[in-house]
Design a protein around this motif. Sequence first.
Motif, mmCIF file in Angstrom:
data_model
loop_
_atom_site.group_PDB
_atom_site.id
_atom_site.type_symbol
_atom_site.label_atom_id
_atom_site.label_comp_id
_atom_site.label_asym_id
_atom_site.label_seq_id
_atom_site.Cartn_x
_atom_site.Cartn_y
_atom_site.Cartn_z
ATOM 1 N N HIS A 42 -3.694 -7.094 10.546
ATOM 2 C CA HIS A 42 -2.917 -6.432 9.496
ATOM 3 C C HIS A 42 -3.232 -7.019 8.115
ATOM 4 O O HIS A 42 -3.240 -6.291 7.119
ATOM 5 C CB HIS A 42 -1.424 -6.516 9.791
ATOM 6 N N ASP A 43 -3.505 -8.323 8.051
ATOM 7 C CA ASP A 43 -3.935 -8.933 6.783
ATOM 8 C C ASP A 43 -5.249 -8.294 6.324
ATOM 9 O O ASP A 43 -5.417 -7.985 5.143
ATOM 10 C CB ASP A 43 -4.124 -10.443 6.937
ATOM 11 N N ARG A 44 -6.184 -8.111 7.272
ATOM 12 C CA ARG A 44 -7.466 -7.460 6.939
ATOM 13 C C ARG A 44 -7.241 -6.020 6.501
ATOM 14 O O ARG A 44 -7.879 -5.543 5.562
ATOM 15 C CB ARG A 44 -8.428 -7.503 8.135
ATOM 16 N N LEU A 45 -6.322 -5.314 7.172
ATOM 17 C CA LEU A 45 -6.002 -3.945 6.786
ATOM 18 C C LEU A 45 -5.569 -3.925 5.316
ATOM 19 O O LEU A 45 -6.071 -3.117 4.523
ATOM 20 C CB LEU A 45 -4.892 -3.391 7.682
ATOM 21 N N GLN A 46 -4.656 -4.804 4.945
ATOM 22 C CA GLN A 46 -4.187 -4.887 3.556
ATOM 23 C C GLN A 46 -5.359 -5.150 2.618
ATOM 24 O O GLN A 46 -5.525 -4.474 1.600
ATOM 25 C CB GLN A 46 -3.142 -5.996 3.423
ATOM 26 N N ASP A 47 -6.200 -6.125 2.960
ATOM 27 C CA ASP A 47 -7.335 -6.488 2.105
ATOM 28 C C ASP A 47 -8.353 -5.363 1.980
ATOM 29 O O ASP A 47 -8.820 -5.057 0.881
ATOM 30 C CB ASP A 47 -8.029 -7.751 2.640
ATOM 31 N N VAL A 48 -8.721 -4.749 3.094
ATOM 32 C CA VAL A 48 -9.732 -3.683 3.096
ATOM 33 C C VAL A 48 -9.263 -2.510 2.252
ATOM 34 O O VAL A 48 -10.015 -1.989 1.416
ATOM 35 C CB VAL A 48 -10.051 -3.220 4.547
ATOM 36 N N LEU A 49 -8.044 -2.074 2.440
ATOM 37 C CA LEU A 49 -7.569 -0.913 1.685
ATOM 38 C C LEU A 49 -7.333 -1.248 0.221
ATOM 39 O O LEU A 49 -7.539 -0.403 -0.645
ATOM 40 C CB LEU A 49 -6.323 -0.304 2.332
ATOM 41 N N THR A 50 -6.944 -2.476 -0.081
ATOM 42 C CA THR A 50 -6.784 -2.873 -1.485
ATOM 43 C C THR A 50 -8.135 -2.871 -2.185
ATOM 44 O O THR A 50 -8.286 -2.328 -3.285
ATOM 45 C CB THR A 50 -6.128 -4.269 -1.564
ATOM 46 N N GLU A 58 6.568 4.478 7.097
ATOM 47 C CA GLU A 58 7.675 4.742 6.184
ATOM 48 C C GLU A 58 7.291 4.306 4.770
ATOM 49 O O GLU A 58 6.818 3.189 4.566
ATOM 50 C CB GLU A 58 8.902 3.955 6.654
ATOM 51 N N SER A 59 7.531 5.176 3.810
ATOM 52 C CA SER A 59 7.322 4.838 2.405
ATOM 53 C C SER A 59 8.521 4.044 1.914
ATOM 54 O O SER A 59 9.669 4.455 2.106
ATOM 55 C CB SER A 59 7.158 6.117 1.579
ATOM 56 N N LEU A 60 8.269 2.905 1.273
ATOM 57 C CA LEU A 60 9.340 2.095 0.708
ATOM 58 C C LEU A 60 9.424 2.266 -0.804
ATOM 59 O O LEU A 60 10.492 2.135 -1.392
ATOM 60 C CB LEU A 60 9.128 0.620 1.054
ATOM 61 N N SER A 61 8.283 2.538 -1.422
ATOM 62 C CA SER A 61 8.172 2.781 -2.855
ATOM 63 C C SER A 61 6.815 3.441 -3.073
ATOM 64 O O SER A 61 6.032 3.547 -2.125
ATOM 65 C CB SER A 61 8.271 1.464 -3.634
ATOM 66 N N ILE A 91 -3.791 10.379 22.488
ATOM 67 C CA ILE A 91 -2.838 10.589 21.407
ATOM 68 C C ILE A 91 -1.908 11.710 21.836
ATOM 69 O O ILE A 91 -2.338 12.837 22.070
ATOM 70 C CB ILE A 91 -3.567 10.907 20.091
ATOM 71 N N LEU A 92 -0.651 11.382 21.981
ATOM 72 C CA LEU A 92 0.351 12.343 22.455
ATOM 73 C C LEU A 92 0.981 13.120 21.307
ATOM 74 O O LEU A 92 1.363 14.271 21.476
ATOM 75 C CB LEU A 92 1.430 11.613 23.249
ATOM 76 N N GLU A 93 1.106 12.465 20.160
ATOM 77 C CA GLU A 93 1.702 13.103 18.982
ATOM 78 C C GLU A 93 1.021 12.532 17.744
ATOM 79 O O GLU A 93 0.790 11.328 17.646
ATOM 80 C CB GLU A 93 3.196 12.795 18.943
ATOM 81 N N PHE A 94 0.702 13.413 16.797
ATOM 82 C CA PHE A 94 0.054 12.988 15.558
ATOM 83 C C PHE A 94 0.650 13.800 14.415
ATOM 84 O O PHE A 94 0.408 14.994 14.293
ATOM 85 C CB PHE A 94 -1.461 13.221 15.646
ATOM 86 N N VAL A 95 1.483 13.141 13.604
ATOM 87 C CA VAL A 95 2.114 13.787 12.454
ATOM 88 C C VAL A 95 1.676 13.001 11.219
ATOM 89 O O VAL A 95 2.135 11.865 11.015
ATOM 90 C CB VAL A 95 3.659 13.801 12.573
ATOM 91 N N PRO A 96 0.753 13.554 10.418
ATOM 92 C CA PRO A 96 0.215 12.820 9.266
ATOM 93 C C PRO A 96 1.302 12.206 8.388
ATOM 94 O O PRO A 96 2.323 12.825 8.097
ATOM 95 C CB PRO A 96 -0.581 13.886 8.503
ATOM 96 N N ASP A 97 1.047 10.962 8.001
ATOM 97 C CA ASP A 97 1.912 10.174 7.124
ATOM 98 C C ASP A 97 3.295 9.900 7.707
ATOM 99 O O ASP A 97 4.182 9.426 6.997
ATOM 100 C CB ASP A 97 2.056 10.834 5.743
ATOM 101 N N LEU A 143 0.853 -1.184 0.000
ATOM 102 C CA LEU A 143 0.000 0.000 0.000
ATOM 103 C C LEU A 143 0.889 1.234 0.000
ATOM 104 O O LEU A 143 1.926 1.245 0.666
ATOM 105 C CB LEU A 143 -0.866 0.050 1.265
ATOM 106 N N PRO A 144 0.475 2.284 -0.704
ATOM 107 C CA PRO A 144 1.218 3.538 -0.583
ATOM 108 C C PRO A 144 1.141 4.050 0.855
ATOM 109 O O PRO A 144 0.178 3.755 1.588
ATOM 110 C CB PRO A 144 0.489 4.497 -1.524
ATOM 111 N N LEU A 145 2.123 4.808 1.257
ATOM 112 C CA LEU A 145 2.192 5.348 2.617
ATOM 113 C C LEU A 145 0.895 6.044 3.027
ATOM 114 O O LEU A 145 0.388 5.839 4.128
ATOM 115 C CB LEU A 145 3.367 6.319 2.724
ATOM 116 N N GLU A 146 0.338 6.868 2.152
ATOM 117 C CA GLU A 146 -0.865 7.633 2.488
ATOM 118 C C GLU A 146 -2.039 6.722 2.839
ATOM 119 O O GLU A 146 -2.808 7.022 3.747
ATOM 120 C CB GLU A 146 -1.254 8.566 1.327
ATOM 121 N N LEU A 147 -2.167 5.602 2.119
ATOM 122 C CA LEU A 147 -3.262 4.669 2.419
ATOM 123 C C LEU A 147 -3.025 3.937 3.739
ATOM 124 O O LEU A 147 -3.962 3.736 4.512
ATOM 125 C CB LEU A 147 -3.434 3.655 1.296
#
Length: 155
Positions: free
Chosen positions: A143-151, A106-109, A76-82, A24-28
Amino acid sequence: MELKTKIHAEDNKQEIIITRTFDLPLELLFKAYEEPELVAQWMGTKVLQLENRQHGSWRYETAHEGKVVFAANGVILEFVPDQRITRTFQMENSNFPVQLEFLEFESLSPASSRLRMQIIFKSVAFRDQLLQMPFAAGLSMAHDRLQDVLTLNNK
């Protein structure tokens, strides 16, 4: 079957390090932790509160047959988008004390990203107690569901 979400726990330390690479892209990936509707989908829980800002609070609750079986909350103590979220995590109605969680994104690609979580416990004993539970398998399934839902949501 090897779990895609990796958990590293060194002996005699009060922390665990969790890493997972997503297709997934970092933003997603970040959006999956930011938007209450997405959190509810991939975690399989009700998001009662999620204030994504410094000093914001959050609360999740899971029910089965009308009875609450899991509830957790924190600040939430700190929130820095992306980039990162730092928060507390406390399971309600349990003997576990509050934990401190550092989530780093972290963005990998353009099409892949990594989540790194550092969770600090009050004691090594509490950390070890959590690791005795089906924590690793449950987190990897989520995390598998996260991947599936966002895909699926982004086709």
